[in-house]
Design an enzyme around this catalytic site. Structure first.
Site, PDB file in Angstrom:
ATOM      1  N   LYS A   1       2.228  -3.471   8.710  1.00 20.71           N
ATOM      2  CA  LYS A   1       3.309  -2.440   8.623  1.00 20.71           C
ATOM      3  C   LYS A   1       4.602  -3.263   9.142  1.00 20.71           C
ATOM      4  O   LYS A   1       4.927  -3.742  10.181  1.00 20.71           O
ATOM      5  CB  LYS A   1       3.084  -1.278   9.720  1.00 20.71           C
ATOM      6  CG  LYS A   1       4.225  -0.204   9.581  1.00 20.71           C
ATOM      7  CD  LYS A   1       3.681   1.084   9.932  1.00 20.71           C
ATOM      8  CE  LYS A   1       4.647   2.183   9.617  1.00 20.71           C
ATOM      9  NZ  LYS A   1       4.256   3.546   9.546  1.00 20.71           N
TER      10      LYS A   1
ATOM     11  N   ARG B   1       5.401   2.779   1.137  1.00 21.07           N
ATOM     12  CA  ARG B   1       6.440   2.879   1.727  1.00 21.07           C
ATOM     13  C   ARG B   1       6.765   4.106   2.564  1.00 21.07           C
ATOM     14  O   ARG B   1       6.350   5.337   2.095  1.00 21.07           O
ATOM     15  CB  ARG B   1       7.444   2.497   0.892  1.00 21.07           C
ATOM     16  CG  ARG B   1       7.510   1.314   0.214  1.00 21.07           C
ATOM     17  CD  ARG B   1       8.619   0.710  -0.765  1.00 21.07           C
ATOM     18  NE  ARG B   1       8.698  -0.534  -1.228  1.00 21.07           N
ATOM     19  CZ  ARG B   1       8.238  -0.619  -2.440  1.00 21.07           C
ATOM     20  NH1 ARG B   1       7.734   0.288  -3.132  1.00 21.07           N
ATOM     21  NH2 ARG B   1       8.147  -2.047  -2.942  1.00 21.07           N
ATOM     22  N   GLY B   2       7.410   3.916   3.697  1.00 21.86           N
ATOM     23  CA  GLY B   2       7.938   5.061   4.595  1.00 21.86           C
ATOM     24  C   GLY B   2       9.173   4.912   5.231  1.00 21.86           C
ATOM     25  O   GLY B   2       9.648   3.761   4.719  1.00 21.86           O
TER      26      GLY B   2
ATOM     27  N   ASP C   1       3.226  11.373  17.107  1.00 21.10           N
ATOM     28  CA  ASP C   1       3.225  11.662  15.999  1.00 21.10           C
ATOM     29  C   ASP C   1       1.838  12.102  15.066  1.00 21.10           C
ATOM     30  O   ASP C   1       1.444  11.414  14.210  1.00 21.10           O
ATOM     31  CB  ASP C   1       3.949  10.588  15.100  1.00 21.10           C
ATOM     32  CG  ASP C   1       4.618  11.011  13.710  1.00 21.10           C
ATOM     33  OD1 ASP C   1       4.815  12.162  13.646  1.00 21.10           O
ATOM     34  OD2 ASP C   1       5.040  10.274  12.776  1.00 21.10           O
TER      35      ASP C   1
ATOM     36  N   LEU D   1       0.797  -1.160   0.070  1.00 18.34           N
ATOM     37  CA  LEU D   1      -0.122   0.073  -0.050  1.00 18.34           C
ATOM     38  C   LEU D   1       0.970   1.261  -0.197  1.00 18.34           C
ATOM     39  O   LEU D   1       0.535   2.307  -0.461  1.00 18.34           O
ATOM     40  CB  LEU D   1      -0.966   0.017   1.198  1.00 18.34           C
ATOM     41  CG  LEU D   1      -1.846  -1.286   1.368  1.00 18.34           C
ATOM     42  CD1 LEU D   1      -2.959  -1.216   2.589  1.00 18.34           C
ATOM     43  CD2 LEU D   1      -2.870  -1.246   0.060  1.00 18.34           C
TER      44      LEU D   1
END
Length: 412
Positions: free
Chosen positions: A36, A17-18, A130, A15
């Site tokens: 994740k 990328r980070g 965050d 879905l």
């Protein structure tokens, strides 16, 4: 290509990328899930794995309709993954990208939902750290709320804390997203629940205005604004709503409201916001981009840098999305923080208005000065021409001495 995550889950489709890892859509014993999968270098860090396991009970215990539930934590060889509910919808950043700003009633409804999620987390002793539009998901299958808003859910609990381990970050570094960092984080203090309230108020401001109160320009400048500048009021919203935003953006953590208070007060304000259109304000002029901030990678030619995290929903971002989950930055020294102007932050403008001190405002000012100087030059040239004609005539004209001595008033 499908891959197994532990013995219970199968990941089917990427879905997004980070910087923390990759988000997959997958299947588990109880149906569809979002997985994740953290980066391999994180998975190889034994201290982080230990913290990961320690957080398992707390994260699995976060059960609330406004929280994207963590179903499982997987530690299997090189795989370190959070298994979460799969939300059918989009993230709030994607909606902002499409609409720029929301109607006040819809914005308040979304933030009230997130405040409820934070109240549950804070009661359990968990600080999100965050909160930002990328980590707020909109459930498109849920019932519509005020102003047609979809239910909002907060996700990515625990990721910031897992990454921010003593071995991976020093006390002289900051983990977070610059636009949403509370001033006490910038000053190197440990994160408490109040940092989430500050970030939540920043998101509310952004939903209303289309930009964050202290963002824009170099990350170091953004950090300094959080510490030294006060937020500028948004025109066109009720005083009660502005007072709530202002209180939640207080520099002193103790002055901010608690999450439960934020949710309750926002719902009280919803009726007076009914039918109010999105605000008509322009974003302040961006400051010139300075050199990359220490370990920041310079942008490639034509690259548009976007802040934020990978969404956990299908279709919210391309599979090769380069949105960063966190930014690692050096904590500014006291003299650097004190070096900024101690005043108000960048002020929103009515459409077409120039911001004082901006490049375009300066350009307008220079243009006006050139016009004034040009007119003054014509007047002076004309006066000199008259004086020259008088000298050439040998003083035989009938112009009186008083007339010939008139001076041209200086332009301011």
């Amino acid at each position: 290509m499908a891959r197994n995550i532990g013995s219970r889950y199968t990941a089917h489709q990427i879905l997004g990328r980070g910087s923390a890892g990759t988000v997959w859509a997958g299947e588990g014993p109880e149906g569809p899930v979002a997985i994740k999968l953290l980066r391999e270098d994180l998975a190889s860090d034994q201290e982080l794995v230990g913290r990961f396991v320690q957080e398992r009970t707390a994260l699995l215990g976060l059960d609330h309709p406004r929280i994207v539930g963590v179903r499982d934590l997987v530690v299997d060889g090189n795989d370190l993954a959070l298994v979460m509910d799969l939300v059918r919808g989009t993230d709030l950043r994607t909606r902002l990208d499409r609409e720029r700003r929301l109607a006040p009633q819809a914005a308040v409804a979304i933030i009230a939902d997130v405040a409820d999620a934070l109240a549950v987390a804070h009661a359990a002793g968990i600080v999100h750290r965050d909160v930002k539009p990328e980590n707020i998901l909109l459930d498109m299958e849920g019932p519509l709320g005020p102003a047609g808003s979809h239910p909002a859910l907060l996700t990515d609990f625990g990721v910031a804390k897992l990454i921010d381990t003593p071995r991976r970050t020093r006390a002289s570094r900051i983990i977070g997203t610059p636009d949403y960092l509370a001033p006490e984080i910038v000053e190197g203090l440990p994160p408490r629940a109040a940092v989430d309230i500050y970030a939540l108020a920043t998101v509310l401001y952004e939903l209303l205005a289309g930009f964050t109160p202290f963002g824009g320009g170099h990350p170091g400048a953004v950090l300094r604004r959080h510490v030294t500048e006060t937020v500028v009021p948004l025109p066109g919203i009720p005083d009660e709503l502005w007072q709530l935003i202002n209180q939640c953006l207080a520099k002193a953590p103790a002055s901010r409201l608690r999450a439960s208070e934020v949710g309750a007060r926002l719902r009280e304000l919803q009726p007076m916001l009914a039918g109010m259109p999105p605000l008509d304000v322009d974003e302040p002029d961006a400051e010139p981009q300075a050199e990359p901030y220490e370990d920041e990678t310079p942008a490639a030619p034509g690259e548009v840098r976007r802040r934020g995290a990978v969404p956990l929903v299908p279709g919210a971002a391309p599979a090769d999305s380069n949105r960063d989950t966190h930014t690692s930055m050096r904590v500014p020294a006291p003299d650097e923080l004190a070096g900024g102007a101690r005043g108000t932050a960048r002020a929103p403008r009515t459409p077409g208005q120039r911001r004082p001190g901006s490049a375009r405002h300066k350009s307008d000012t220079v243009r006006k000065r050139r016009i004034v100087l040009g007119v003054a030059g014509v007047v002076v040239a004309a006066a000199l021409g008259v004086g020259g004609w008088l000298a050439a005539s040998g003083g035989d004209s009938e112009v009186s001495p008083r007339d010939s001595q008139q001076s041209v008033p200086a332009e301011p």
